[in-house]
Scaffold this motif. Structure first.
Motif, PDB file in Angstrom:
ATOM      1  N   MET A   1      -8.966  15.759   0.844  1.00 16.55           N
ATOM      2  CA  MET A   1      -9.516  14.739  -0.049  1.00 16.55           C
ATOM      3  C   MET A   1      -9.631  13.426   0.715  1.00 16.55           C
ATOM      4  O   MET A   1      -8.674  13.001   1.362  1.00 16.55           O
ATOM      5  CB  MET A   1      -8.593  14.563  -1.251  1.00 16.55           C
ATOM      6  CG  MET A   1      -9.008  13.437  -2.176  1.00 16.55           C
ATOM      7  SD  MET A   1      -8.018  13.429  -3.688  1.00 16.55           S
ATOM      8  CE  MET A   1      -6.402  13.178  -3.013  1.00 16.55           C
TER       9      MET A   1
ATOM     10  N   THR B   1       0.778  -1.239   0.000  1.00 16.56           N
ATOM     11  CA  THR B   1       0.000   0.000   0.000  1.00 16.56           C
ATOM     12  C   THR B   1       0.810   1.290   0.000  1.00 16.56           C
ATOM     13  O   THR B   1       0.333   2.304  -0.497  1.00 16.56           O
ATOM     14  CB  THR B   1      -0.890   0.048   1.251  1.00 16.56           C
ATOM     15  OG1 THR B   1      -0.045  -0.081   2.392  1.00 16.56           O
ATOM     16  CG2 THR B   1      -1.905  -1.075   1.235  1.00 16.56           C
ATOM     17  N   GLY B   2       2.002   1.257   0.595  1.00 20.43           N
ATOM     18  CA  GLY B   2       2.695   2.523   0.822  1.00 20.43           C
ATOM     19  C   GLY B   2       2.041   3.267   1.977  1.00 20.43           C
ATOM     20  O   GLY B   2       0.997   2.842   2.488  1.00 20.43           O
TER      21      GLY B   2
ATOM     22  N   PRO C   1     -11.327   9.368   0.210  1.00 20.06           N
ATOM     23  CA  PRO C   1     -10.104   8.792   0.772  1.00 20.06           C
ATOM     24  C   PRO C   1      -8.845   9.427   0.190  1.00 20.06           C
ATOM     25  O   PRO C   1      -8.892  10.012  -0.894  1.00 20.06           O
ATOM     26  CB  PRO C   1     -10.206   7.314   0.380  1.00 20.06           C
ATOM     27  CG  PRO C   1     -11.213   7.219  -0.700  1.00 20.06           C
ATOM     28  CD  PRO C   1     -12.075   8.427  -0.635  1.00 20.06           C
ATOM     29  N   PRO C   2      -7.747   9.288   0.923  1.00 19.18           N
ATOM     30  CA  PRO C   2      -6.522   9.990   0.532  1.00 19.18           C
ATOM     31  C   PRO C   2      -5.725   9.253  -0.545  1.00 19.18           C
ATOM     32  O   PRO C   2      -5.705   8.033  -0.588  1.00 19.18           O
ATOM     33  CB  PRO C   2      -5.721  10.011   1.836  1.00 19.18           C
ATOM     34  CG  PRO C   2      -6.151   8.766   2.545  1.00 19.18           C
ATOM     35  CD  PRO C   2      -7.590   8.526   2.170  1.00 19.18           C
ATOM     36  N   LEU C   3      -5.079  10.019  -1.400  1.00 19.51           N
ATOM     37  CA  LEU C   3      -4.116   9.479  -2.360  1.00 19.51           C
ATOM     38  C   LEU C   3      -2.753  10.083  -2.051  1.00 19.51           C
ATOM     39  O   LEU C   3      -2.685  11.143  -1.425  1.00 19.51           O
ATOM     40  CB  LEU C   3      -4.517   9.835  -3.785  1.00 19.51           C
ATOM     41  CG  LEU C   3      -5.842   9.240  -4.277  1.00 19.51           C
ATOM     42  CD1 LEU C   3      -6.222   9.828  -5.621  1.00 19.51           C
ATOM     43  CD2 LEU C   3      -5.720   7.716  -4.388  1.00 19.51           C
ATOM     44  N   GLU C   4      -1.701   9.441  -2.519  1.00 20.91           N
ATOM     45  CA  GLU C   4      -0.365   9.964  -2.243  1.00 20.91           C
ATOM     46  C   GLU C   4       0.050  11.027  -3.264  1.00 20.91           C
ATOM     47  O   GLU C   4       1.203  11.432  -3.320  1.00 20.91           O
ATOM     48  CB  GLU C   4       0.675   8.829  -2.187  1.00 20.91           C
ATOM     49  CG  GLU C   4       0.825   8.057  -3.468  1.00 20.91           C
ATOM     50  CD  GLU C   4       1.386   6.652  -3.209  1.00 20.91           C
ATOM     51  OE1 GLU C   4       2.592   6.485  -3.311  1.00 20.91           O
ATOM     52  OE2 GLU C   4       0.598   5.736  -2.920  1.00 20.91           O
TER      53      GLU C   4
ATOM     54  N   PHE D   1      -4.451   5.249   5.669  1.00 26.93           N
ATOM     55  CA  PHE D   1      -5.915   5.282   5.632  1.00 26.93           C
ATOM     56  C   PHE D   1      -6.481   3.954   6.147  1.00 26.93           C
ATOM     57  O   PHE D   1      -7.396   3.933   6.986  1.00 26.93           O
ATOM     58  CB  PHE D   1      -6.375   5.562   4.205  1.00 26.93           C
ATOM     59  CG  PHE D   1      -7.874   5.481   4.009  1.00 26.93           C
ATOM     60  CD1 PHE D   1      -8.698   6.524   4.411  1.00 26.93           C
ATOM     61  CD2 PHE D   1      -8.451   4.372   3.406  1.00 26.93           C
ATOM     62  CE1 PHE D   1     -10.080   6.456   4.222  1.00 26.93           C
ATOM     63  CE2 PHE D   1      -9.829   4.291   3.222  1.00 26.93           C
ATOM     64  CZ  PHE D   1     -10.638   5.337   3.634  1.00 26.93           C
TER      65      PHE D   1
ATOM     66  N   ILE E   1     -11.102  -1.480   2.922  1.00 24.94           N
ATOM     67  CA  ILE E   1     -12.190  -0.525   2.669  1.00 24.94           C
ATOM     68  C   ILE E   1     -13.512  -1.065   3.210  1.00 24.94           C
ATOM     69  O   ILE E   1     -14.405  -0.291   3.582  1.00 24.94           O
ATOM     70  CB  ILE E   1     -12.274  -0.168   1.162  1.00 24.94           C
ATOM     71  CG1 ILE E   1     -13.253   1.003   0.923  1.00 24.94           C
ATOM     72  CG2 ILE E   1     -12.682  -1.357   0.314  1.00 24.94           C
ATOM     73  CD1 ILE E   1     -12.808   2.321   1.476  1.00 24.94           C
TER      74      ILE E   1
ATOM     75  N   VAL F   1       0.427   6.229   2.460  1.00 27.42           N
ATOM     76  CA  VAL F   1      -0.828   6.994   2.459  1.00 27.42           C
ATOM     77  C   VAL F   1      -2.039   6.057   2.442  1.00 27.42           C
ATOM     78  O   VAL F   1      -2.920   6.147   3.308  1.00 27.42           O
ATOM     79  CB  VAL F   1      -0.855   7.985   1.274  1.00 27.42           C
ATOM     80  CG1 VAL F   1      -2.225   8.649   1.167  1.00 27.42           C
ATOM     81  CG2 VAL F   1       0.226   9.049   1.480  1.00 27.42           C
ATOM     82  N   ILE F   2      -2.059   5.138   1.475  1.00 27.52           N
ATOM     83  CA  ILE F   2      -3.156   4.163   1.451  1.00 27.52           C
ATOM     84  C   ILE F   2      -3.087   3.320   2.721  1.00 27.52           C
ATOM     85  O   ILE F   2      -4.101   3.064   3.377  1.00 27.52           O
ATOM     86  CB  ILE F   2      -3.062   3.277   0.187  1.00 27.52           C
ATOM     87  CG1 ILE F   2      -3.240   4.131  -1.063  1.00 27.52           C
ATOM     88  CG2 ILE F   2      -4.102   2.161   0.235  1.00 27.52           C
ATOM     89  CD1 ILE F   2      -2.918   3.401  -2.362  1.00 27.52           C
TER      90      ILE F   2
END
Lengths: 350, 385, 330
Positions: free
Chosen positions: C47, C20-21, C49-52, C27, C136, C23-24
């Motif tokens: 924003m 995921t890294g 859900p968040p994106l990187e 979350f 999710i 940011v994902i």
């Protein structure tokens, strides 16, 4: 830019093609287009195709289909995992490089083996959205409600689009949804996915299409009235639905500007609009007016052949120019949820 | 109208590994950002992105350019997605080059990637098919009979493949991005590694990797204004043929030879072995090095293995160093592998290949193949216009 | 009937594992702990859900911001019947929901009795799943918000283990059809017959038939031809280690390209009744069929290929497919 034209087009679309494999039904189409201009595969300067592994349920499905071209001896060739309209774009770019005069483009797709609306859920953000499996109709229905509530279109206008698609499709032997229905009859349909009614949805089909491109005098030599590509451009919007204005299409608007749609009157438009709502968005984004006949073939609503619908729009528009039915036409191709990506081409007769 | 000149301004890669720890978008952005940095460009400077990737089943994302467009600065811009099997990274760079040669764009970012760890290569490449009988799993079972034919045809010594494998793994030690770093690997260990797809040993096969490679390309105008070395693209070529027909040359397919003839003619290369300083060729199984040396015209037919035996393809003293990066044998994110070959060739003539730099390299070749050895893409790059 | 369609179910499924890294992963870690995060964009908005990265400008983003668990529906549709893959068992509404503290909507499900209970602008609150793992679907869905619910973000516990990866299984069902030529071939297999097809230009025969000659770029001749169940090994592979996905094959085993007598393009078959060390290029082989009462419309009727004991074929050119000294001209 070098003058490049569509000089041949063949297509097949049916609700289900299950007797023949992809390569089996594509070979006659390939040869029909080659025969129309009297060219062999070895005389094609470049070949490019479009198809999808996910649709076919096979990795490398295009490897089977290339055999239909007769690539022995080898050919200069490439493949995009996109609608064939992008294969045509790649071929057009190759022709702009100046060292070839002809190109061969094809694409195909069979949706009937699977459930297209569910398969398309795998195009969505793979971490947050795809695991919920929103199908393609649900995504478009949410955009449709937003459009209705913002007042950019009415349910009656959507029904008018759907009704016209059916009326036009009645005279198109390649369309699969051809039964006429009046606006009131459509408005009387129960919602399929509110606020979209069954007639607002695309009629899925299997099939494919082939186009031959030629440049300059070669085009004039091969075709009585070539359909010249006067402008062609493609753009993307953001993928995240939450940051997009779904009542409009920035990507289509930019591509239309770059392709020069607004420079002169457009006689006909073949829009890759699977839903009534998509057509409403595209018509506005392209700035098309009352004097343009929209989707004379019935459009992608009347037969939606995933991976080929865009290429077929280009072919349908070109055919009308070559036949002398139109002098200036626009064709579009789309990809992704809610018309995320759009290609726009302006075609003209001489 | 004539063709515009195109040049490589920047190459960016991720560390190839079994599993890239971040997201798919994060992996692509890392490679793209590295390429942008080398080229001195920002996202805003890019006119279009051309993406390449092998089957979508690897990641289970259909047409992932749709999801990734916004991660790659493509809102309001064009993005395309090429897929030509294993050659795709090379084909994608060729398509991107055409965008500039045609005069359609001035600055293009092209990127090849695969995140194989999301699934399993055996699964993604050998999906079940009803009614059929399948006795192979993976690509090695397909290519080993061809290698067997090559060995019989040339009567090459049995351990040539092992020599290639050891050489590429030693080359990889000088490439920080390579997946496999095996400093202690010996020739004996390569020879004694288990036979997987006999005659192919485990050590003679490529790993399964995650990774991305991005290249920034510019027009002549853009390249002239660039503050730093560039690699001029002297020729690009793609060729495809049927993977199955009577009389097909399975060892040196006609498409391979036609692709090489075309690209070397464009680049004005006459004596291929002499005029080329470095080659990055697509060698997923060790024996393909001698086979491609012959097919691409660096060696006479039947003589490619002698170049290996003589050490001609080693960066240590060879006259035609092949895969100084460690090659596909040391890193194989399939959809990126061709792009890595093209990018590494460019780095050589830019003088930016770091510890695996071939001294004074002026002209280099990138090569990729795919499918049943039926899809080919090549480019020739040079330090001079 | 030659044109009667053969069909078979084809299921493609895989439990994809996605790293995921931060940011994902951040979350999803929050979801596991009952906290929803957005990410701050350069214009200060959030924003979720968040994106990187910023999906409009592609600028990198990293500052996670906790947002509320109550939000507003911006658009919706009614999903009367949950579809097979959807992680919901009852009819529900799809909705785009902008959570309090966020500026962009996210997609999820709203549970109400019918479409009549849905409206744009309605307030909804999160229903958490009891067992949460960082996915999710840790959000089970949303329900109409009770006025007293504030939806203030809960405090994120410190020192929790970060989510590094997420499993997102995919299952797709297809109906496979093999095509016209292959259907005929499979039908004939039931009668222990092997059919090939003929190139209209060269007359060379391929097995199995594909309906198309790649040399001619044309359909093959409509009449398929019967071929004997004997031929030779063009070349072969010996798999010496177990392949995880093929537990049915015990190594070492031989997979060989078999060229049938009268054909000039081979196909892969399994070597049988022979030691791998004794297999040779050019070796004559014949089919080993399943017992007659087990024959189906399937290429699997041929279990493998065993040596006939005849003298080997002489390969005319080791580089070329289907070229032997004798027998290549029938």
């Amino acid at each position: 830019m070098r003058d490049v034209a569509i000089v041949a087009f063949s297509q097949r679309q049916e609700a289900m093609i299950n007797i023949e494999s992809e390569v089996e039904f594509m070979v006659p189409l390939m040869n029909e287009a080659k025969d129309a201009v009297g060219l062999t595969q070895q005389e094609m300067g470049f070949t490019c195709s479009g198809s999808s592994d996910f649709l076919a349920g096979q990795a490398f499905s295009f490897v089977m289909t290339i055999d239909g071209t007769g690539p022995v001896p080898p050919i200069s060739e490439s493949h995009v995992e996109q609608d064939g309209a992008w294969a045509l774009y790649e071929a057009w770019v190759k022709l702009q490089c100046g060292d070839i005069d002809t190109a061969f483009v094809y694409s195909y797709g069979k949706s009937s083996p699977g459930s297209l609306r569910d398969v398309l859920a795998t195009q969505m953000d793979p971490y947050y959205v795809a695991p919920l499996w929103p199908d393609a109709f649900a995504i478009e229905a949410m955009a449709a409600r937003h459009m209705l509530e913002q007042g950019v279109v009415s349910e009656r206008q959507l029904a008018e689009i759907a009704s016209r698609s059916r009326a036009h499709a009645a005279s198109n032997p390649h369309a699969v949804r051809t039964a006429p229905k009046s606006v009131d009859e459509i408005l009387a349909e129960d919602y399929a996915m509110a606020p979209l009614r069954p007639s607002d949805l695309p009629a899925a089909s299997d099939g494919g299409a082939v186009i031959v491109l030629a440049a300059d005098d070669k085009a004039r030599e091969l075709c009585d009235r070539p359909a010249w590509i006067r402008g062609i451009d493609h753009r993307s919007d953001a993928h995240t639905l939450g940051v997009r204005d779904l009542t409009t299409s920035m990507s289509a608007r930019i591509a239309a500007e770059k392709a020069g749609v607004g420079n002169d009157k457009i006689d006909i438009a073949e829009l890759h609009a699977p839903f009534s709502t998509s057509e409403a968005v595209l018509t506005k984004a392209l700035g098309l007016g009352e004097d343009t006949v929209i989707n004379p073939s019935g459009g992608a609503q009347a037969a939606h052949t995933m991976m080929a619908s865009g290429l077929i729009r280009l072919g349908e528009a070109a055919q009308r120019i070559s036949r002398g039915d139109a002098d200036r036409a626009v064709a579009t191709a789309a990809s992704g949820p809610c018309l995320q990506q759009n290609l726009v081409a302006v075609l003209e007769g001489e | 109208m004539g063709k515009e000149r195109a040049a490589v301004l920047g190459v960016g890669q991720t560390k190839y590994d079994t599993t890239y720890p971040g997201s798919m978008a994060g992996m692509l952005r890392e490679a793209a950002t590295n390429a942008l940095e080398m080229s001195g460009k920002r996202w805003d400077d890019i006119d279009a992105v051309i993406m390449g990737k092998a089957p979508d089943f690897f990641e289970g994302v259909m047409m992932p350019e749709v999801y990734l467009a916004e991660a790659l600065g493509c809102v309001g811009k064009p993005i395309m997605r090429v897929h030509t099997a294993g050659s795709v990274g090379g084909s994608t760079a060729c398509v991107a080059t055409s965008m500039i040669q045609s005069g359609v764009h001035e600055t293009v970012l092209t990127i090849g990637w695969e995140k194989q760890s999301e699934s399993n290569a055996m699964w993604a490449l050998s999906l079940p098919q009803p009614f059929a009988t399948s006795v192979n799993a993976g690509a090695g079972g397909y290519f080993s009979p061809i290698i067997r034919r090559y060995m019989m045809m040339t009567e090459a010594p049995e351990l040539i493949g092992c020599m290639v494998a050891l050489k590429d793994r030693k080359h990889a030690l000088n490439n920080p991005y390579a997946h496999l770093h095996q400093p202690d690997l010996t020739f004996e260990q390569v020879v004694e590694s288990p036979m997987l797809w006999d005659p192919i040993r485990y050590s003679e096969t490529c790993p399964s990797s995650d990774g991305a490679c991005a290249i920034v390309l510019g027009s002549e105008k853009v390249a002239e204004a660039h503050d730093g070395p560039v690699a001029w693209i002297k020729g690009i070529a793609m060729r495809s043929e049927s993977g199955s027909f009577a009389g097909r040359n399975m060892v040196s397919p006609a498409a391979s030879e036609a692709c090489a003839d075309d690209v070397f003619a464009q680049a004005g290369i006459h004596d291929r072995r002499k005029e080329i300083d470095a080659v990055e060729m697509y060698v997923p199984f060790s024996w393909y090095e001698p086979m491609w040396l012959e097919s691409l015209g660096f060696a006479e037919k039947g003589q490619g293995w002698k170049m290996v035996e003589e050490g001609a393809t080693s960066i240590d003293g060879g006259d035609l160093p092949v895969n100084c990066s460690g090659g596909v044998l040391s890193s194989n994110p399939i959809g990126a592998s061709g792009m890595i070959r093209f990018g590494e060739a460019a780095l050589q003539v830019m003088g930016l290949a770091g510890d695996h730099q071939v001294d004074g390299a002026k002209t280099a070749v990138g090569h990729a193949y795919g499918g049943a050895a039926q899809y080919y893409a090549m480019w020739v790059v040079g330090a001079d216009k | 009937m030659a044109d009667e369609v053969l069909t078979a179910p084809l299921v493609l499924e895989y439990p994809f594992t996605r790293t995921t890294g931060p940011v994902i992963g951040g979350f999803l870690t929050g979801l596991r702990e009952g906290v929803i995060h957005g990410v701050r964009r350069s214009d200060g908005t959030v924003m979720c859900p968040p994106l990187e990265y910023d999906p409009i400008t592609s600028a990198p983003l990293s500052e996670l911001v906790a947002v509320g668990t109550v939000g507003t529906v911006t658009t919706w549709t009614w999903n009367g019947e949950p579809r097979a893959q959807q992680p919901f068992t009852q009819p529900f509404a799809w909705a785009m929901i902008t959570l309090d503290g966020a500026d962009t909507p996210m997609l999820h499900a709203v549970f109400v009795d019918s479409a009549d209970d849905m409206a744009t602008g309605m307030r909804v609150e999160v229903v958490w799943r009891d067992e949460r793992e960082g996915h999710i679907t840790d959000i089970a869905g949303f329900i109409p918000a009770v006025a007293s619910t504030t939806g203030e973000p809960a405090a994120m516990p410190s020192d929790v283990e970060q989510v590094q990866s997420v499993r997102t299984p995919i299952r797709m069902e297809y109906t496979y059809t093999p095509g016209r030529a292959l259907s005929q071939y499979l039908r004939a297999m039931k009668d222990k017959r092997i059919l090939g097809d003929t190139c209209p230009e060269t007359g060379e025969v391929s097995v199995p038939p594909r309906g198309v000659s790649s040399v001619a770029g044309k359909p093959t001749l409509p009449e398929l031809v019967d071929l004997p169940d004997t031929g030779y090994i063009e070349s072969f592979n010996i798999t010496r280690v177990p392949i995880k996905m093929r537990p049915d094959l015990t190594p070492p085993y031989v997979s060989a390209w078999i060229v049938l007598d009268g054909a000039s393009v081979g196909f892969m078959g399994l070597g049988m009744n022979v030691e791998p060390e004794d297999v040779r290029v050019g070796m004559r082989v014949r089919a080993v069929w399943k017992p007659d009462d087990e024959l189906e419309m399937s290429a699997q009727n041929i279990l493998g290929w065993e040596p006939t004991g005849e003298p080997d074929e002489v390969i005319a050119d080791y580089a070329l497919v289907g070229r032997i000294e004798q027998g290549d001209d029938q």
